[in-house]
Design a protein around this motif. Structure first.
Motif, PDB file in Angstrom:
ATOM      1  N   LEU A  51      60.981 -41.012  71.583  1.00 21.63           N
ATOM      2  CA  LEU A  51      60.990 -39.758  72.338  1.00 21.63           C
ATOM      3  C   LEU A  51      59.626 -39.425  72.946  1.00 21.63           C
ATOM      4  N   THR A  52      58.618 -40.241  72.612  1.00 24.45           N
ATOM      5  CA  THR A  52      57.248 -39.975  73.070  1.00 24.45           C
ATOM      6  C   THR A  52      56.920 -40.756  74.338  1.00 24.45           C
ATOM      7  N   LYS A  53      56.261 -40.080  75.286  1.00 24.92           N
ATOM      8  CA  LYS A  53      55.814 -40.720  76.534  1.00 24.92           C
ATOM      9  C   LYS A  53      54.734 -41.765  76.254  1.00 24.92           C
ATOM     10  N   LYS A  54      54.540 -42.667  77.198  1.00 23.24           N
ATOM     11  CA  LYS A  54      53.376 -43.543  77.159  1.00 23.24           C
ATOM     12  C   LYS A  54      52.140 -42.658  77.296  1.00 23.24           C
ATOM     13  N   ASN A  55      51.107 -42.917  76.505  1.00 26.64           N
ATOM     14  CA  ASN A  55      49.890 -42.099  76.400  1.00 26.64           C
ATOM     15  C   ASN A  55      50.165 -40.728  75.781  1.00 26.64           C
ATOM     16  N   GLY A  56      51.320 -40.596  75.122  1.00 17.27           N
ATOM     17  CA  GLY A  56      51.653 -39.359  74.411  1.00 17.27           C
ATOM     18  C   GLY A  56      51.248 -39.435  72.953  1.00 17.27           C
ATOM     19  N   ASN A  57      51.421 -38.321  72.254  1.00 17.65           N
ATOM     20  CA  ASN A  57      51.014 -38.238  70.857  1.00 17.65           C
ATOM     21  C   ASN A  57      52.168 -37.822  69.942  1.00 17.65           C
ATOM     22  N   ILE A  58      52.120 -38.353  68.728  1.00 15.08           N
ATOM     23  CA  ILE A  58      53.051 -37.960  67.670  1.00 15.08           C
ATOM     24  C   ILE A  58      52.212 -37.352  66.550  1.00 15.08           C
ATOM     25  N   ILE A  59      52.572 -36.148  66.137  1.00 15.01           N
ATOM     26  CA  ILE A  59      51.871 -35.482  65.033  1.00 15.01           C
ATOM     27  C   ILE A  59      52.834 -35.425  63.851  1.00 15.01           C
ATOM     28  N   LEU A  60      52.409 -36.011  62.738  1.00 16.31           N
ATOM     29  CA  LEU A  60      53.267 -36.142  61.559  1.00 16.31           C
ATOM     30  C   LEU A  60      52.602 -35.602  60.303  1.00 16.31           C
ATOM     31  N   SER A  61      53.409 -35.103  59.384  1.00 17.40           N
ATOM     32  CA  SER A  61      52.955 -34.876  58.014  1.00 17.40           C
ATOM     33  C   SER A  61      53.649 -35.923  57.161  1.00 17.40           C
ATOM     34  N   ILE A  62      52.865 -36.663  56.379  1.00 18.17           N
ATOM     35  CA  ILE A  62      53.449 -37.619  55.442  1.00 18.17           C
ATOM     36  C   ILE A  62      53.038 -37.222  54.035  1.00 18.17           C
ATOM     37  N   GLY A  63      53.639 -37.838  53.048  1.00 15.10           N
ATOM     38  CA  GLY A  63      53.362 -37.467  51.659  1.00 15.10           C
ATOM     39  C   GLY A  63      52.454 -38.449  50.971  1.00 15.10           C
ATOM     40  N   ASP A  64      52.284 -38.263  49.666  1.00 15.84           N
ATOM     41  CA  ASP A  64      51.447 -39.189  48.913  1.00 15.84           C
ATOM     42  C   ASP A  64      51.845 -39.135  47.443  1.00 15.84           C
ATOM     43  N   ASN A  65      52.171 -40.295  46.882  1.00 20.34           N
ATOM     44  CA  ASN A  65      52.599 -40.361  45.482  1.00 20.34           C
ATOM     45  C   ASN A  65      51.543 -39.831  44.518  1.00 20.34           C
ATOM     46  N   ILE A  66      50.280 -40.131  44.793  1.00 19.63           N
ATOM     47  CA  ILE A  66      49.204 -39.697  43.905  1.00 19.63           C
ATOM     48  C   ILE A  66      49.013 -38.187  44.011  1.00 19.63           C
ATOM     49  N   GLY A  67      48.991 -37.667  45.237  1.00 18.83           N
ATOM     50  CA  GLY A  67      48.832 -36.229  45.435  1.00 18.83           C
ATOM     51  C   GLY A  67      49.990 -35.418  44.896  1.00 18.83           C
ATOM     52  N   MET A  68      51.118 -36.079  44.654  1.00 12.90           N
ATOM     53  CA  MET A  68      52.339 -35.405  44.210  1.00 12.90           C
ATOM     54  C   MET A  68      52.358 -35.148  42.703  1.00 12.90           C
ATOM     55  N   LEU A  69      51.503 -35.809  41.938  1.00 13.31           N
ATOM     56  CA  LEU A  69      51.583 -35.733  40.475  1.00 13.31           C
ATOM     57  C   LEU A  69      51.509 -34.307  39.946  1.00 13.31           C
ATOM     58  N   SER A  70      50.566 -33.506  40.432  1.00 14.89           N
ATOM     59  CA  SER A  70      50.379 -32.147  39.899  1.00 14.89           C
ATOM     60  C   SER A  70      51.628 -31.288  40.066  1.00 14.89           C
ATOM     61  N   VAL A  71      52.343 -31.461  41.187  1.00 17.24           N
ATOM     62  CA  VAL A  71      53.576 -30.695  41.426  1.00 17.24           C
ATOM     63  C   VAL A  71      54.702 -31.219  40.534  1.00 17.24           C
ATOM     64  N   LYS A  72      54.752 -32.534  40.365  1.00 18.57           N
ATOM     65  CA  LYS A  72      55.766 -33.140  39.497  1.00 18.57           C
ATOM     66  C   LYS A  72      55.645 -32.608  38.057  1.00 18.57           C
ATOM     67  N   LEU A  73      54.414 -32.472  37.593  1.00 15.85           N
ATOM     68  CA  LEU A  73      54.197 -31.962  36.232  1.00 15.85           C
ATOM     69  C   LEU A  73      54.664 -30.512  36.120  1.00 15.85           C
ATOM     70  N   ARG A  74      54.421 -29.746  37.172  1.00 15.32           N
ATOM     71  CA  ARG A  74      54.896 -28.348  37.178  1.00 15.32           C
ATOM     72  C   ARG A  74      56.432 -28.291  37.181  1.00 15.32           C
ATOM     73  N   TYR A  75      57.048 -29.267  37.806  1.00 15.29           N
ATOM     74  CA  TYR A  75      58.511 -29.338  37.804  1.00 15.29           C
ATOM     75  C   TYR A  75      59.036 -29.544  36.379  1.00 15.29           C
ATOM     76  N   ILE A  76      58.419 -30.481  35.662  1.00 17.26           N
ATOM     77  CA  ILE A  76      58.821 -30.731  34.270  1.00 17.26           C
ATOM     78  C   ILE A  76      58.609 -29.476  33.432  1.00 17.26           C
TER      79      ILE A  76
END
Length: 288
Positions: A51-76
């Motif tokens: 869906l992106t034009k040539k010379n266009g930009n895609i802005i994304l948020s991605i996750g991270d398994n390591i950064g997720m640990l603190s939230v996972k512990l709060r879930y437990i």
């Protein structure tokens, strides 16, 4: 619609993204904190690129398994406390957990979400939290087309500053991946920095696999808690230095031990409330 009221030149399309077809290409294609929620992320990533034009930009948020640990512990912890107080009603869970995690969120910036909103988005969003894997840079870069360049990232960890001399996209993306793998341990907590990398990938994989087995509608299986406790103990041994993460993991390990022994679990934590990983990674891609 409410957020876009002031913008005149807009068109809102309510359509399944898998089925969306468009002859029109766009200068900017933006997907914030949503890619992880799709079952086939590779298909969606290709769709965004198409869906992106040539010379266009895609802005994304991605996750991270390591950064997720603190939230996972709060879930437990939330599952343990809800079970302990025998709360089954959804709205009562929301109120109960919002009060508990208010002090945790208070440790962050005053601009962070309200505790009720955070609880709804995270610890009560069990399908997302029980995922075994999240889209990190390893996944992203392996699935990028040859004509897609990583142009910028936030938070920044890239260490090679000669990128402007390199014309080959593959080499630049590979350098980003190398920097990520060297520095990813520092996503474990937003305030704590390690001088050397620690390999905890296998420990996290086992912990997340066990969390995937936790059914929020059923009583917690203590064997699962034992397996999680063992992996946390291994991470503590690898950290060695008694920093904030070490103390938070030790405190959480004791919470699990007390739960196994049918002891009363306090709703207040001393170190866990300060432990916050860097989960969201923001990426600017360029299409040539």
């Amino acid at each position: 619609k409410k957020n876009l009221m002031k913008i005149k030149n807009k068109k809102i399309i309510n359509k399944n993204l898998y089925q969306l077809k468009s002859k029109k290409k766009f200068d900017f294609v933006i997907m914030e904190n949503a890619l992880d929620n799709f079952k086939n992320q590779k298909t969606i990533l290709k769709k965004l690129i198409s869906l992106t034009k040539k010379n266009g930009n895609i802005i994304l948020s991605i996750g991270d398994n390591i950064g997720m640990l603190s939230v996972k512990l709060r879930y437990i912890l939330s599952l343990i406390l809800v079970e302990q107080d025998k709360i089954t009603n959804f709205n009562k869970k929301k109120l109960f957990l919002s009060n508990i995690f208010k002090s945790h969120l208070a440790y962050l910036s005053k601009y962070t979400r309200k505790s009720t909103k955070w609880v709804l988005d995270t610890v009560l969003n069990s399908e997302w939290l029980r995922k075994k894997d999240y889209i990190n840079y390893n996944y992203l870069i392996k699935n990028l087309n040859k004509n897609i360049l990583i142009q910028n990232i936030s938070p920044s960890f890239h260490k090679k500053y000669t990128w402007y001399k390199i014309l080959d996209f593959k080499t630049i993306n590979r350098d980003y991946l190398k920097s990520y793998n060297e520095d990813k341990i520092n996503f474990l907590d937003f305030e704590t920095k390690f001088k050397t990398n620690l390999n905890i990938d296998s420990n996290l994989k086992k912990i997340y696999s066990e969390i995937n087995k936790l059914d929020p509608q059923k009583k917690i299986i203590k064997k699962i808690i034992i397996n999680i406790e063992m992996e946390i103990a291994k991470i503590i041994k690898k950290i060695k230095v008694k920093n904030k993460i070490y103390l938070a993991l030790l405190e959480f390990k004791n919470i699990l031990k007390n739960y196994r022994e049918d002891k009363k679990i306090s709703t207040k934590t001393k170190y866990l409330k300060k432990f916050w990983g860097i989960y969201s990674q923001h990426v600017l891609l360029y299409k040539n």
